[in-house]
Write a protein that holds these residues in place. Structure first.
Motif, mmCIF file in Angstrom:
data_model
loop_
_atom_site.group_PDB
_atom_site.id
_atom_site.type_symbol
_atom_site.label_atom_id
_atom_site.label_comp_id
_atom_site.label_asym_id
_atom_site.label_seq_id
_atom_site.Cartn_x
_atom_site.Cartn_y
_atom_site.Cartn_z
ATOM 1 N N TRP A 248 0.854 -1.193 0.000
ATOM 2 C CA TRP A 248 0.000 0.000 0.000
ATOM 3 C C TRP A 248 0.884 1.235 0.000
ATOM 4 C CZ3 TRP A 248 -5.028 0.076 3.367
ATOM 5 C CH2 TRP A 248 -5.887 -0.954 2.935
ATOM 6 N N ARG A 361 -1.034 -0.898 -4.391
ATOM 7 C CA ARG A 361 -2.298 -0.164 -4.381
ATOM 8 C C ARG A 361 -1.982 1.235 -3.876
ATOM 9 N NH1 ARG A 361 -6.384 -4.127 -4.456
ATOM 10 N NH2 ARG A 361 -5.598 -6.186 -3.838
ATOM 11 N N GLU A 384 -12.402 6.407 -7.959
ATOM 12 C CA GLU A 384 -11.545 5.295 -8.384
ATOM 13 C C GLU A 384 -10.913 5.587 -9.740
ATOM 14 O OE1 GLU A 384 -14.245 1.502 -7.235
ATOM 15 O OE2 GLU A 384 -15.188 3.027 -8.496
ATOM 16 N N ALA A 388 -8.813 0.455 -10.217
ATOM 17 C CA ALA A 388 -9.542 0.224 -8.973
ATOM 18 C C ALA A 388 -11.012 -0.060 -9.256
ATOM 19 C CB ALA A 388 -9.393 1.428 -8.052
ATOM 20 N N GLY A 391 -11.529 -3.559 -10.356
ATOM 21 C CA GLY A 391 -11.397 -4.465 -9.228
ATOM 22 C C GLY A 391 -12.408 -4.235 -8.114
ATOM 23 N N GLN A 393 -12.743 -1.879 -6.019
ATOM 24 C CA GLN A 393 -12.117 -1.478 -4.771
ATOM 25 C C GLN A 393 -12.955 -0.442 -4.010
ATOM 26 O OE1 GLN A 393 -9.013 -2.933 -3.618
ATOM 27 N NE2 GLN A 393 -9.977 -4.280 -5.099
ATOM 28 N N PRO A 470 -4.068 0.021 -9.189
ATOM 29 C CA PRO A 470 -5.313 0.581 -8.652
ATOM 30 C C PRO A 470 -5.023 1.782 -7.763
ATOM 31 C CG PRO A 470 -4.759 -1.466 -7.526
ATOM 32 C CD PRO A 470 -3.761 -1.311 -8.630
ATOM 33 N N MET A 502 -10.080 -2.856 5.756
ATOM 34 C CA MET A 502 -9.866 -3.158 4.338
ATOM 35 C C MET A 502 -8.530 -3.861 4.146
ATOM 36 S SD MET A 502 -10.161 -0.459 1.192
ATOM 37 C CE MET A 502 -10.031 -0.992 -0.526
ATOM 38 N N LEU A 506 -8.168 -7.690 2.348
ATOM 39 C CA LEU A 506 -7.564 -7.878 1.029
ATOM 40 C C LEU A 506 -6.504 -8.979 1.053
ATOM 41 C CD1 LEU A 506 -7.301 -4.198 -0.180
ATOM 42 C CD2 LEU A 506 -8.652 -6.015 -1.219
#
Length: 506
Positions: A248, A361, A384, A388, A391, A393, A470, A502, A506
């Motif tokens: 991330w 991400r 997004e 993203a 997906g 997200q 994303p 989150m 994931l």
């Protein structure tokens, strides 16, 4: 740092074991089938006091912990449009009542009907509501420590880490323009992570900032002359033990005060602008929680851009053309649209990290626009990129936010948004903004992501690229502070709880 610490109490704690001095019950109807002693007390009180079950109430309860029983009603939570915030708010008000009564060791008990997926995380959300209610600004001299005993089987270690991060986020967001000016904000972060397993660096050299963060430095240009207001970039990196499965990368906007610059905020619009650092504050808070929990398999890199957007003889002005870290020539359209300039350079650095990362991400978190407040009221707006969106997200974040009392609304990035920021002449690649307030601009909270993609180079990582990445942009302008007082109210620490959940899913 935290005023609140969570504990797992003994089973008979409510009857005086362990030094507890109040019992706080959060409930819809206070049937309390599993607690007949409490049920009898409530029934007797209801026979003489019509407030019972309608508003927070303190009952004298001899034989109970501290002799105090606080009833915090949620109201009817069965309605189709209700959500877990009812429980958060009831716990918040109940905890404040318990504190005002003198309680400093409060047992928290939830008595709610089961089976509704909306309230799956109600016990944890209630605990966080207590933390919100009991939080005091860091400049308050008397900071009593309060113990909360969790009687519904909550994960105490996780909640303590989460509350520590939320306290940091509230401290950083709520500090006034001098308490949390860029150097002071950075110093707080240094102290915050001093004992944690993270790598922290602070970029404070003006030449380095101007070279590596040119858009950010333009915003801060007139503030460099005042040492206590000079810009900082704080980078926090968490590297887990063992194999990394995902990465991330988070950019946090930290405008410690926003005058609007040359496009000066007028008519009272400058009040509350010390809260324009909520994105960086939430990012720092999330990193504190992560550092305490030390999750496996995920690497997280955060960059916080800390600046004061001031007006002075060296202030940047509209029409200037500044080349971003990613090489995009940006014409300034409005100096009061400074947050996207700060984020663009941070995102460009994180883009470089992402190119070498495992399953990257990208996120940006910012109190960015008044438009998101106009569009969504007190909710976070999530925009997004194409990767993203493919997906889902944003949908995942929305589902998680609902369960954790931090609702979000999803916005769609469209071609018109890129047209908004397209260059108007051969001299520039991008226009940073229209020259009006975002609340008066069509798609005022969506098109900034188009700018961020282009100015940071993340537009090179779309679905058809060799490395699709994303990217979620979170505009928390409406959510960073309690809606009852958006200028000076208590910071909410959103979306720290949602980000943690989150990350775990994931």
């Amino acid at each position: 740092m935290a005023q609140v610490e969570f504990f797992t109490p003994a089973e008979d704690a409510q009857f005086g074991e362990g030094g507890w001095d109040a019992v706080l019950v959060v409930s819809q109807d206070f049937t309390l089938d599993a607690n007949p002693e409490l049920s009898q007390l409530v029934a007797h009180a209801a026979s003489v006091d019509q407030r019972i079950g309608k508003e927070p109430t303190l009952l004298l309860a001899p034989g109970l912990a501290g002799g105090r029983l606080i009833l915090a009603p949620t109201g009817d939570i069965s309605d189709d449009y209700e959500d877990v915030r009812r429980i958060y708010e009831a716990a918040e008000e109940g905890a404040k009542m318990a504190f005002r009564s003198g309680a400093r060791a409060i047992l928290l008990l939830l008595d709610l009907p089961g089976g509704d997926p909306r309230y799956l995380n109600a016990p944890e959300v209630a605990a966080l509501g207590c933390g919100q209610g009991l939080y005091l600004n860091p400049d308050v001299e008397d900071q009593p420590q309060v113990r909360i005993g969790l009687m519904n089987g909550q994960d105490v270690a996780r909640l303590n880490a989460l509350e520590a991060g939320r306290v940091a986020a509230r401290d950083l967001c709520g500090g006034d323009p001098e308490q949390m000016a860029p150097p002071a904000f950075a110093d707080y972060c240094v102290s915050l992570f001093a004992e944690e397993p993270v790598e922290l660096t602070v970029v404070d050299d003006q030449e380095q900032l101007m070279r590596e963060y040119p858009l950010l430095s333009a915003v801060s240009r007139t503030s460099f002359a005042v040492a206590r207001h000079a810009a900082r970039v704080v980078r926090v990196e968490y590297n887990p033990e063992g194999e990394v499965h995902q990465t991330w990368l988070i950019a946090g906007k930290g405008v410690t005060f926003d005058t609007g610059g040359a496009d000066l905020k007028v008519g009272g619009a400058m009040a509350g602008m010390s809260r324009d650092k909520g994105g960086a504050a939430a990012t720092a808070g999330f990193m504190k929680t992560v550092a305490m929990l030390r999750p496996k398999g995920i690497r997280i890199i955060a960059e916080l851009g800390l600046v004061r957007n001031a007006l002075g003889s060296d202030a940047f002005v509209p029409d200037e053309i500044i080349t971003s870290h990613a090489g995009a020539r940006v014409r300034i359209g409005n100096t009061d649209a400074e947050g996207r300039l700060v984020l663009a350079d941070l995102l460009s650095h994180l883009r470089q990290d992402a190119q070498e990362a495992v399953s990257p991400r990208v996120f940006s978190i910012a109190t960015l626009t008044g438009h998101v407040v106009r569009a969504y009221g007190p909710y976070t707006g999530v925009v997004e990129n194409s990767v993203a969106r493919r997906g889902q997200q944003g949908q995942l974040m929305q589902q998680i936010g609902e369960r954790w009392g931090e609702p979000v609304e999803i916005s769609t990035l469209r071609r018109e948004d890129f047209a908004q920021v397209a260059g108007r002449s051969e001299s520039e690649d991008l226009l940073s903004s229209n020259n009006g307030a975002s609340v008066n601009i069509s798609r005022g909270h969506q098109f900034p992501q188009a700018f961020l993609l282009k100015a940071s180079g993340l537009d090179k990582h779309q679905l058809a690229s060799d490395q699709p990445i994303p990217y979620l942009h979170l505009d928390i302008a409406a959510a960073a502070v309690e809606k009852r007082d958006p200028l000076y109210g208590k910071p909410t620490a959103r979306p720290v709880a949602t980000l943690l959940a989150m990350m775990e899913e994931l």
